[in-house]
Structure formats: C-alpha cells, structure tokens
Design a protein around this motif. Structure first.
Motif, PDB file in Angstrom:
ATOM      1  N   TYR A  90       0.973  -1.021  -0.047  1.00  0.00           N
ATOM      2  CA  TYR A  90       0.122  -0.041   0.211  1.00  0.00           C
ATOM      3  C   TYR A  90       0.966   1.235  -0.070  1.00  0.00           C
ATOM      4  CZ  TYR A  90      -3.279   3.784   1.130  1.00  0.00           C
ATOM      5  OH  TYR A  90      -3.989   4.957   1.124  1.00  0.00           O
ATOM      6  N   ASN A 137       0.761   5.630  -0.209  1.00  0.00           N
ATOM      7  CA  ASN A 137      -0.304   6.922  -0.514  1.00  0.00           C
ATOM      8  C   ASN A 137       0.726   7.971  -0.817  1.00  0.00           C
ATOM      9  OD1 ASN A 137      -1.248   9.446   1.077  1.00  0.00           O
ATOM     10  ND2 ASN A 137      -2.905   8.122   0.311  1.00  0.00           N
ATOM     11  N   LYS A 140       1.151  12.337  -1.761  1.00  0.00           N
ATOM     12  CA  LYS A 140       0.383  13.374  -1.846  1.00  0.00           C
ATOM     13  C   LYS A 140       1.212  14.814  -2.155  1.00  0.00           C
ATOM     14  CE  LYS A 140      -3.467  12.265   0.761  1.00  0.00           C
ATOM     15  NZ  LYS A 140      -4.379  12.517   2.183  1.00  0.00           N
ATOM     16  N   SER A 146      -2.637  13.486  -6.089  1.00  0.00           N
ATOM     17  CA  SER A 146      -2.588  12.329  -4.920  1.00  0.00           C
ATOM     18  C   SER A 146      -2.792  11.006  -5.504  1.00  0.00           C
ATOM     19  CB  SER A 146      -3.676  12.610  -3.934  1.00  0.00           C
ATOM     20  OG  SER A 146      -4.950  12.588  -4.443  1.00  0.00           O
ATOM     21  N   ASN A 169      -3.151   6.579  -4.613  1.00  0.00           N
ATOM     22  CA  ASN A 169      -3.186   5.504  -3.680  1.00  0.00           C
ATOM     23  C   ASN A 169      -3.051   4.153  -4.528  1.00  0.00           C
ATOM     24  OD1 ASN A 169      -4.205   6.345  -0.726  1.00  0.00           O
ATOM     25  ND2 ASN A 169      -5.736   7.190  -2.062  1.00  0.00           N
TER      26      ASN A 169
END
Length: 182
Positions: free
Chosen positions: A83, A85, A87, A93, A95
């Motif tokens: 995973y 993430n 930004k 952004s 994911n």
C-alpha cells in the motif's frame, strides 16, 4: 478498441517457465525432509518494507509486508501486500494497493536472486489541471533481480521486464531495493 493482450500473456508465461525450470531441476538434487508437526512455522520468515518521505507539502508513505517459506538453504517462495499513499498539496494524490508473489534463490549465502510478479491497483487524482482529473488502472510488473545478502537483509536491484513508460507507475524499469526478513 481493445488491445491484444496475448503477446503480454505469452511473455509472462514464457518467463515464468524459464525461471521455474532451473529451480525445479535443482530442487531434485536433494530430497527435502518430511515436515513434522509444527515444523512449518520454523521455515517461515516475515519482513518487507516501509517507506516514508516528507517534504514541503509532500508526503509519500509505503507499507509492504511480506512472508516467505524457506524450502531449504537455497530456495524460498512467498507472498506480500503493498500500500502506498502519495500526496503533493494542491496538485496530485495517489493510492496504490495490491499484492505480489516472490521466488528467491541463493546459490551461496551472500548472493540472492529473485523473480517477483506484482499486481497493483493505481488510483491517481490530479487537482492542478483546471479541475479534478482521476485515473485508475491496474499495473502488472514482472521483476528479476539480484543482490548481496547479510543475515536477513538483502541490498540489490531489480528490473521490470514488463515496463512500459507510457503506462507504468514507476519512473524506470530499473529499481534498487532493500529487502529485510526476520
């Protein structure tokens, strides 16, 4: 118009067979001892990776746990999750989540070769293009790599054989790595 995926699938199958055949042949050299009750977990190692990058209005967090089963001193096979993430304030952004399968071969204690199949879902959102633009897609990577290992730590590099600069989430087919198992 739908792109013909047969050549890509054929390449994946060819590469899996190419790398799996020597492993199967070498595995026949010495029969593995029969597992006793409870012995399974003695051959399992856990590890993976964690990444954190912080900057001026920028954040990148990655968590990638992995588990492998050591068949003997030379061969291991495992699976992992991933995973990420990312930004950039007022711009972007992303994911990314998915999983992988990994095969490891160590001809000697200090050297480790790997074959890794990764499948991740990418969800990008761009906010600095005159509005909100979203793009979601699946990305497949087939990596071959090698590195130097000491204890449970391997430092090396891997190459994505399915890299496509127009579609891929990575900036390059060549990627350094640090792999840790306990």
């Amino acid at each position: 118009m739908k792109k013909n995926t047969f050549p890509t699938i054929a390449k994946i199958i060819f590469l899996i067979v190419l790398f799996a055949t020597p492993i199967c042949i070498l595995a026949q050299e010495k029969p593995l001892p029969k597992a006793k009750t409870g012995q399974f977990w003695e051959h399992v190692q856990f590890g993976g990776g964690f990444g954190l990058a912080l900057g001026n209005e920028y954040t990148d967090i990655t968590i990638a746990p992995t588990a492998i089963y050591n068949f003997n001193d030379h061969f291991a096979f495992g699976t992992g999750l991933q995973y990420s993430n990312l930004k950039q304030k007022n711009y972007y952004s992303s994911n990314v989540y998915g999983g992988n399968l990994i095969g490891l071969y160590s001809p000697i204690e200090e050297i480790q070769f790997s074959v890794e199949l990764e499948e991740v879902n990418v969800n990008n959102k761009y906010t600095d293009l005159g509005g909100n633009y979203k793009r979601s897609f699946w990305n497949t990577g087939l990596f071959v790599g090698g590195g130097y290992q000491e204890g449970g730590i391997t430092i090396g590099a891997r190459l994505n054989l399915l890299f496509d600069k127009n579609k891929d989430i990575y900036g390059s087919a060549f990627m350094p790595f640090v792999r840790v198992f306990f």
